[in-house]
Design a protein around this motif. Sequence first.
Motif, PDB file in Angstrom:
ATOM      1  N   THR A 182       0.834  -1.208   0.000  1.00 44.60           N
ATOM      2  CA  THR A 182       0.000   0.000   0.000  1.00 44.60           C
ATOM      3  C   THR A 182       0.867   1.255   0.000  1.00 44.60           C
ATOM      4  O   THR A 182       0.550   2.235  -0.669  1.00 44.60           O
ATOM      5  CB  THR A 182      -0.957   0.038   1.206  1.00 44.60           C
ATOM      6  OG1 THR A 182      -0.217   0.034   2.422  1.00 44.60           O
ATOM      7  CG2 THR A 182      -1.897  -1.154   1.178  1.00 44.60           C
ATOM      8  N   TRP A 183       1.973   1.223   0.770  1.00 44.35           N
ATOM      9  CA  TRP A 183       2.854   2.384   0.769  1.00 44.35           C
ATOM     10  C   TRP A 183       3.545   2.564  -0.580  1.00 44.35           C
ATOM     11  O   TRP A 183       3.694   3.682  -1.067  1.00 44.35           O
ATOM     12  CB  TRP A 183       3.883   2.271   1.893  1.00 44.35           C
ATOM     13  CG  TRP A 183       3.322   2.680   3.224  1.00 44.35           C
ATOM     14  CD1 TRP A 183       2.630   3.827   3.509  1.00 44.35           C
ATOM     15  CD2 TRP A 183       3.376   1.947   4.444  1.00 44.35           C
ATOM     16  NE1 TRP A 183       2.258   3.849   4.828  1.00 44.35           N
ATOM     17  CE2 TRP A 183       2.704   2.717   5.439  1.00 44.35           C
ATOM     18  CE3 TRP A 183       3.934   0.715   4.818  1.00 44.35           C
ATOM     19  CZ2 TRP A 183       2.581   2.300   6.758  1.00 44.35           C
ATOM     20  CZ3 TRP A 183       3.809   0.303   6.140  1.00 44.35           C
ATOM     21  CH2 TRP A 183       3.141   1.089   7.087  1.00 44.35           C
ATOM     22  N   LEU A 184       3.926   1.469  -1.205  1.00 48.59           N
ATOM     23  CA  LEU A 184       4.544   1.564  -2.525  1.00 48.59           C
ATOM     24  C   LEU A 184       3.545   2.103  -3.555  1.00 48.59           C
ATOM     25  O   LEU A 184       3.887   2.939  -4.401  1.00 48.59           O
ATOM     26  CB  LEU A 184       5.070   0.195  -2.967  1.00 48.59           C
ATOM     27  CG  LEU A 184       6.295  -0.315  -2.212  1.00 48.59           C
ATOM     28  CD1 LEU A 184       6.554  -1.777  -2.565  1.00 48.59           C
ATOM     29  CD2 LEU A 184       7.517   0.544  -2.514  1.00 48.59           C
ATOM     30  N   ALA A 185       2.299   1.626  -3.468  1.00 44.32           N
ATOM     31  CA  ALA A 185       1.278   2.095  -4.401  1.00 44.32           C
ATOM     32  C   ALA A 185       0.992   3.581  -4.216  1.00 44.32           C
ATOM     33  O   ALA A 185       0.595   4.267  -5.166  1.00 44.32           O
ATOM     34  CB  ALA A 185      -0.012   1.286  -4.214  1.00 44.32           C
TER      35      ALA A 185
ATOM     36  N   ARG B 236       5.421   6.059  -1.910  1.00 43.10           N
ATOM     37  CA  ARG B 236       6.419   6.299  -0.860  1.00 43.10           C
ATOM     38  C   ARG B 236       7.687   5.508  -1.137  1.00 43.10           C
ATOM     39  O   ARG B 236       7.639   4.305  -1.379  1.00 43.10           O
ATOM     40  CB  ARG B 236       5.869   5.889   0.489  1.00 43.10           C
ATOM     41  CG  ARG B 236       6.959   5.812   1.556  1.00 43.10           C
ATOM     42  CD  ARG B 236       6.426   5.471   2.914  1.00 43.10           C
ATOM     43  NE  ARG B 236       5.774   6.629   3.494  1.00 43.10           N
ATOM     44  CZ  ARG B 236       6.433   7.648   4.053  1.00 43.10           C
ATOM     45  NH1 ARG B 236       7.749   7.665   4.041  1.00 43.10           N
ATOM     46  NH2 ARG B 236       5.782   8.649   4.574  1.00 43.10           N
ATOM     47  N   PRO B 237       8.857   6.164  -1.065  1.00 40.36           N
ATOM     48  CA  PRO B 237      10.119   5.420  -1.122  1.00 40.36           C
ATOM     49  C   PRO B 237      10.213   4.518   0.101  1.00 40.36           C
ATOM     50  O   PRO B 237      10.122   4.996   1.237  1.00 40.36           O
ATOM     51  CB  PRO B 237      11.183   6.522  -1.081  1.00 40.36           C
ATOM     52  CG  PRO B 237      10.473   7.757  -1.500  1.00 40.36           C
ATOM     53  CD  PRO B 237       9.081   7.618  -0.984  1.00 40.36           C
ATOM     54  N   LEU B 238      10.360   3.239  -0.097  1.00 39.33           N
ATOM     55  CA  LEU B 238      10.293   2.289   1.004  1.00 39.33           C
ATOM     56  C   LEU B 238      11.458   1.316   0.954  1.00 39.33           C
ATOM     57  O   LEU B 238      11.712   0.675  -0.069  1.00 39.33           O
ATOM     58  CB  LEU B 238       8.973   1.508   0.929  1.00 39.33           C
ATOM     59  CG  LEU B 238       8.661   0.548   2.074  1.00 39.33           C
ATOM     60  CD1 LEU B 238       8.418   1.326   3.371  1.00 39.33           C
ATOM     61  CD2 LEU B 238       7.445  -0.308   1.737  1.00 39.33           C
ATOM     62  N   THR B 239      12.169   1.234   2.064  1.00 42.09           N
ATOM     63  CA  THR B 239      13.213   0.222   2.229  1.00 42.09           C
ATOM     64  C   THR B 239      12.621  -0.915   3.042  1.00 42.09           C
ATOM     65  O   THR B 239      11.944  -0.675   4.050  1.00 42.09           O
ATOM     66  CB  THR B 239      14.433   0.803   2.962  1.00 42.09           C
ATOM     67  OG1 THR B 239      14.990   1.858   2.182  1.00 42.09           O
ATOM     68  CG2 THR B 239      15.492  -0.265   3.190  1.00 42.09           C
ATOM     69  N   VAL B 240      12.859  -2.140   2.616  1.00 40.70           N
ATOM     70  CA  VAL B 240      12.283  -3.293   3.304  1.00 40.70           C
ATOM     71  C   VAL B 240      13.368  -4.289   3.687  1.00 40.70           C
ATOM     72  O   VAL B 240      14.397  -4.390   3.033  1.00 40.70           O
ATOM     73  CB  VAL B 240      11.210  -3.989   2.441  1.00 40.70           C
ATOM     74  CG1 VAL B 240      10.025  -3.067   2.191  1.00 40.70           C
ATOM     75  CG2 VAL B 240      11.793  -4.467   1.119  1.00 40.70           C
ATOM     76  N   TRP B 241      13.092  -4.998   4.760  1.00 38.76           N
ATOM     77  CA  TRP B 241      13.979  -6.074   5.197  1.00 38.76           C
ATOM     78  C   TRP B 241      13.140  -7.198   5.765  1.00 38.76           C
ATOM     79  O   TRP B 241      12.118  -6.974   6.418  1.00 38.76           O
ATOM     80  CB  TRP B 241      14.947  -5.592   6.283  1.00 38.76           C
ATOM     81  CG  TRP B 241      15.757  -6.730   6.857  1.00 38.76           C
ATOM     82  CD1 TRP B 241      16.926  -7.236   6.384  1.00 38.76           C
ATOM     83  CD2 TRP B 241      15.410  -7.522   8.010  1.00 38.76           C
ATOM     84  NE1 TRP B 241      17.343  -8.290   7.165  1.00 38.76           N
ATOM     85  CE2 TRP B 241      16.438  -8.487   8.177  1.00 38.76           C
ATOM     86  CE3 TRP B 241      14.349  -7.502   8.913  1.00 38.76           C
ATOM     87  CZ2 TRP B 241      16.416  -9.427   9.199  1.00 38.76           C
ATOM     88  CZ3 TRP B 241      14.321  -8.441   9.930  1.00 38.76           C
ATOM     89  CH2 TRP B 241      15.356  -9.392  10.067  1.00 38.76           C
TER      90      TRP B 241
ATOM     91  N   LEU C  12       9.355  -7.690  -3.313  1.00 38.89           N
ATOM     92  CA  LEU C  12       8.868  -6.317  -3.238  1.00 38.89           C
ATOM     93  C   LEU C  12       9.800  -5.352  -3.963  1.00 38.89           C
ATOM     94  O   LEU C  12       9.367  -4.290  -4.415  1.00 38.89           O
ATOM     95  CB  LEU C  12       8.708  -5.894  -1.774  1.00 38.89           C
ATOM     96  CG  LEU C  12       7.484  -6.496  -1.074  1.00 38.89           C
ATOM     97  CD1 LEU C  12       7.543  -6.226   0.416  1.00 38.89           C
ATOM     98  CD2 LEU C  12       6.189  -5.950  -1.659  1.00 38.89           C
ATOM     99  N   ALA C  13      11.064  -5.715  -4.092  1.00 35.60           N
ATOM    100  CA  ALA C  13      11.996  -4.872  -4.841  1.00 35.60           C
ATOM    101  C   ALA C  13      11.547  -4.752  -6.293  1.00 35.60           C
ATOM    102  O   ALA C  13      11.715  -3.709  -6.936  1.00 35.60           O
ATOM    103  CB  ALA C  13      13.407  -5.444  -4.768  1.00 35.60           C
ATOM    104  N   ALA C  14      10.927  -5.806  -6.792  1.00 39.91           N
ATOM    105  CA  ALA C  14      10.417  -5.772  -8.164  1.00 39.91           C
ATOM    106  C   ALA C  14       9.248  -4.817  -8.301  1.00 39.91           C
ATOM    107  O   ALA C  14       8.891  -4.408  -9.410  1.00 39.91           O
ATOM    108  CB  ALA C  14       9.984  -7.178  -8.585  1.00 39.91           C
ATOM    109  N   GLU C  15       8.651  -4.428  -7.149  1.00 40.29           N
ATOM    110  CA  GLU C  15       7.519  -3.500  -7.161  1.00 40.29           C
ATOM    111  C   GLU C  15       7.938  -2.084  -6.777  1.00 40.29           C
ATOM    112  O   GLU C  15       7.099  -1.217  -6.583  1.00 40.29           O
ATOM    113  CB  GLU C  15       6.430  -4.007  -6.215  1.00 40.29           C
ATOM    114  CG  GLU C  15       5.884  -5.375  -6.603  1.00 40.29           C
ATOM    115  CD  GLU C  15       4.833  -5.878  -5.637  1.00 40.29           C
ATOM    116  OE1 GLU C  15       4.087  -5.042  -5.080  1.00 40.29           O
ATOM    117  OE2 GLU C  15       4.756  -7.109  -5.426  1.00 40.29           O
ATOM    118  N   GLY C  16       9.254  -1.881  -6.602  1.00 39.32           N
ATOM    119  CA  GLY C  16       9.740  -0.531  -6.337  1.00 39.32           C
ATOM    120  C   GLY C  16      10.391  -0.306  -4.998  1.00 39.32           C
ATOM    121  O   GLY C  16      10.905   0.786  -4.736  1.00 39.32           O
TER     122      GLY C  16
END
Length: 296
Positions: A26-29, A32-37, A47-51
């Motif tokens: 939802t944040w990517l949509a 929002r620039p989002l770093t995930v781990w 999720l990297a493939a989604e931005g």
Amino acid sequence: MTQSPFEETPATLLGLGAMGTALARTWLAAGRPLTVWNRTPARAEALAAEGAKAAGSAAEAVAASSLVLICLLDDASVGATLDGVDLTGKDLVNLTTTTPAEARARAAWAEERGARYLDGGIMAVPPMIGVPGAGGYVFYSGSRELFERHRDTLAVPAGTTYVGEDPGFAALHDVALLSAMYGMFAGAAHAFALIRREDVDPVAFAPLLRDWIRAMAGPSVEQTARQLVSGDYTDGVVSGLAMQVAGTPTFLRTAEQQGVSPELIAPYFALMRRRLDMGSGEEDLTGVVDLLVRER
């Protein structure tokens, strides 16, 4: 080109289980620039493939953003994940399901490490996240200033309800509501068990059960709250405790005759009887609440 407001404060999300992944999307949509781990890198890579930007470690993910959102298995997982990670100056929003005491201890733990802390209790399942009108929302408690600072961001995946400066209040509200839900499920399970071996269509029975619960629960919950505040458990009573206790043997005999265990309803009936034995026959069922509260 107008800059998205979400671009001003990049966020990090630790934990990509079913709920974490739904939140991330939802944040990517929303742009929002989002770093995930995630402990399992494959989920972050998806999720990297989604931005999203996939971090190689929790420390790298935390360093990437001032706003750090946490959605892990339990409080122990939070401690293990952030052990040794520099949290100085970070805004931690912990969406992990915990107890009120754990939330309060985690808030103090974060403060000792130079971080600001906000606790969250998610009142939704993953399919409700990011779906307007689905009814999902999140309780937040702790720093009011932190909540206001990030309110717009937090409101992207679900509604927000701030319940106080006490960091444990979000978890308290979360578990209280979920406990009521399971109690309701227990009653529904008993009802379905009663008809299970009869020529009664469960699908046809379901709306009758749903509507009856709805009709009884709403007014009852509100009246209980008013009586707890006023201290007058006889105010507005329609069916007194004595009358209701007198009816419980019928429910227990019916269960026995239908070959159904009474284990889901018998404990509540026992509490009703205890309250009646205290001489409170004209009361509502509200007195059961006092029987449940133990001395600290």
